[in-house]
Design an enzyme around this catalytic site. Structure first.
Site, PDB file in Angstrom:
ATOM      1  N   ASP A 192       0.830  -1.211   0.000  1.00 46.82           N
ATOM      2  CA  ASP A 192       0.000   0.000   0.000  1.00 46.82           C
ATOM      3  C   ASP A 192       0.863   1.259   0.000  1.00 46.82           C
ATOM      4  OD1 ASP A 192      -2.733  -0.611  -0.118  1.00 46.82           O
ATOM      5  OD2 ASP A 192      -2.809  -1.160   1.989  1.00 46.82           O
ATOM      6  N   GLU A 201      -5.586   6.765   0.355  1.00 44.49           N
ATOM      7  CA  GLU A 201      -5.967   5.991   1.538  1.00 44.49           C
ATOM      8  C   GLU A 201      -4.940   6.083   2.662  1.00 44.49           C
ATOM      9  OE1 GLU A 201      -7.941   1.662   2.536  1.00 44.49           O
ATOM     10  OE2 GLU A 201      -6.805   1.899   0.675  1.00 44.49           O
ATOM     11  N   ASP A 220      -6.442   4.381  -4.689  1.00 39.94           N
ATOM     12  CA  ASP A 220      -6.403   3.219  -3.802  1.00 39.94           C
ATOM     13  C   ASP A 220      -5.251   2.349  -4.285  1.00 39.94           C
ATOM     14  OD1 ASP A 220      -6.745   1.091  -2.125  1.00 39.94           O
ATOM     15  OD2 ASP A 220      -8.914   0.972  -2.379  1.00 39.94           O
ATOM     16  N   ILE A 270      -3.813  -0.479  -3.158  1.00 40.85           N
ATOM     17  CA  ILE A 270      -4.184  -1.900  -3.241  1.00 40.85           C
ATOM     18  C   ILE A 270      -5.633  -2.006  -2.800  1.00 40.85           C
ATOM     19  CG2 ILE A 270      -3.838  -4.248  -2.379  1.00 40.85           C
ATOM     20  CD1 ILE A 270      -0.925  -3.715  -2.059  1.00 40.85           C
ATOM     21  N   ASP A 271      -6.519  -2.063  -3.777  1.00 40.82           N
ATOM     22  CA  ASP A 271      -7.945  -2.239  -3.518  1.00 40.82           C
ATOM     23  C   ASP A 271      -8.219  -3.739  -3.534  1.00 40.82           C
ATOM     24  OD1 ASP A 271     -10.696  -1.964  -3.341  1.00 40.82           O
ATOM     25  OD2 ASP A 271     -10.943  -1.647  -5.493  1.00 40.82           O
ATOM     26  N   THR A 295      -7.505  -5.961  -0.291  1.00 44.13           N
ATOM     27  CA  THR A 295      -6.322  -6.416   0.441  1.00 44.13           C
ATOM     28  C   THR A 295      -6.308  -7.927   0.648  1.00 44.13           C
ATOM     29  OG1 THR A 295      -7.429  -5.903   2.541  1.00 44.13           O
ATOM     30  CG2 THR A 295      -5.988  -4.226   1.621  1.00 44.13           C
ATOM     31  N   ASP A 329     -12.604   3.699  -3.696  1.00 41.90           N
ATOM     32  CA  ASP A 329     -13.029   2.332  -3.978  1.00 41.90           C
ATOM     33  C   ASP A 329     -13.962   2.230  -5.179  1.00 41.90           C
ATOM     34  OD1 ASP A 329     -11.642   0.973  -1.968  1.00 41.90           O
ATOM     35  OD2 ASP A 329     -13.156   1.443  -0.467  1.00 41.90           O
TER      36      ASP A 329
END
Length: 353
Positions: free
Chosen positions: A47, A70, A133, A135-136, A138, A294
């Site tokens: 991330d 984020e 984002d 890493i959408d 996780t 998101d």
């Protein structure tokens, strides 16, 4: 004549492509077999690293733009070991060839912290705002399933450019969604795709590469002629979407195929290219507010591919409120021709009519 947002689209795609190199490296080196969510987990490392690379590219090319992201740097300020680990990843991740020259870099560990904190904008209806984002999805990332690197440009609250990097989706736009798409999809041959869209210009997919952008092709949602044959996607996690309501909606619509469960905005990309047809994200809580990062990129990509995206009340998603979709509840995405019917059944099952 240059198309509107051509520069923004190019930089956004290259930035996502470079960040995807980092997340794939983190998975290979650190994530296999890991389910940990502690501070030094692969998700945390990926991330921070991916977000830093994307923001560095935006800073270099669009220095006046605001950024909603984020992650922020507070954790790294107090954890020198984690900070050093992420800095090593960031400084060693580059696109091949001339593509890297178009993107700015991170100068040192102190600059890493500054870059990450550029993502603390509150968003809103005025001006240009990028939302990220890194890493959408996780849990999808950890299980070797679906995750996405998501980047979108908002202008006065409207999404103008959307990019999704999906390292574990098939490159082939014709590949149907299989039940196992949510896990163990990391064989690199034939996988890795970037979806993108610019408002008014349609949607595109192209293979995810390691240098300059590969050739893209236009994508469109599939026409649903028989609802019984429709494929709908939902979240893997029951905490993210009410799966029992989804099952009831599918039954009332006459859909006979089981739902395909997968993490992240890869669902938006999958229905945009016709691999799936409908995406439902149904509220599990009256108080939960979706985050704009998101949904912003996926929302535009689906709409530019011939779809319609609303909340469960039939309202368009409002990305100008701030960092969350505070005025919306849930998501209903489907081809424009059948969206009204899907929404009608959603509202019937949820008691909104």
């Amino acid at each position: 004549m240059t198309s509107p947002y051509a520069r923004e689209l190019e930089i956004a795609q290259l930035a996502v492509q470079r960040a995807a190199i980092l997340t794939k490296r983190v998975f290979r080196e650190k994530a296999k077999g890991t389910v940990s969510k502690d501070d030094a987990s692969p998700v945390t490392i990926g991330d921070f690293g991916a977000q830093a690379l994307i923001i560095a590219a935006l800073r270099a090319n669009f220095p006046g733009d605001a950024i909603v992201a984020e992650e922020e740097a507070a954790q790294l300020r107090s954890d020198a070991g984690l900070r050093g680990l992420i800095w090593d990843l960031v400084r060693s991740t580059r696109l091949s060839g001339a593509a890297e020259e178009a993107l700015g870099g991170v100068r040192d560990e102190a600059d890493l912290l500054e870059v990450l904190d550029l993502g603390r904008s509150e968003g809103g209806r005025k001006g240009r705002v990028w939302t990220i984002d890194p890493i959408d999805g996780t849990k999808g990332f950890l299980r070797g399933g679906q995750y996405a690197l998501a980047l979108a440009l908002l202008e006065d609250g409207d999404v103008k450019v959307g990019v999704l990097g999906c390292p574990n989706l098939p490159v082939d736009d014709e590949a149907p969604l299989e039940a196992d798409i949510g896990a163990n999809q990391t064989d690199e041959e034939g996988r890795g795709v970037i979806f993108s869209a610019v408002v008014g210009q349609g949607a595109t997919s192209r293979p995810l590469g390691t240098g300059g952008l590969t050739e893209g092709k236009s994508i469109r949602m599939k026409e649903v002629t028989e609802m019984a044959n429709a494929c709908f996607c939902e979240s893997v996690e029951s905490g993210h979407s009410n799966q029992s309501d989804s099952a009831q909606i599918a039954q009332k619509l006459g859909i006979t195929k089981p739902s395909v469960r997968m993490d992240s905005q890869a669902k938006y990309g999958s229905i945009a290219r016709g691999a799936g047809d409908i995406y439902l994200r149904l509220p599990t809580s009256k108080t939960y507010q979706e985050k704009i990062w998101d949904h912003a990129a996926g929302d535009l990509i689906v709409r530019e591919a011939g779809g319609q995206v609303t909340d469960t009340k039939g309202q368009r998603l409002d990305f100008g409120v701030g960092r969350t979709l505070a005025t919306n509840s849930g998501v209903v995405a489907a081809p424009a021709a059948v969206h009204g019917r899907v929404l009608e059944v959603v509202q019937e099952v949820l008691g909104l009519k």
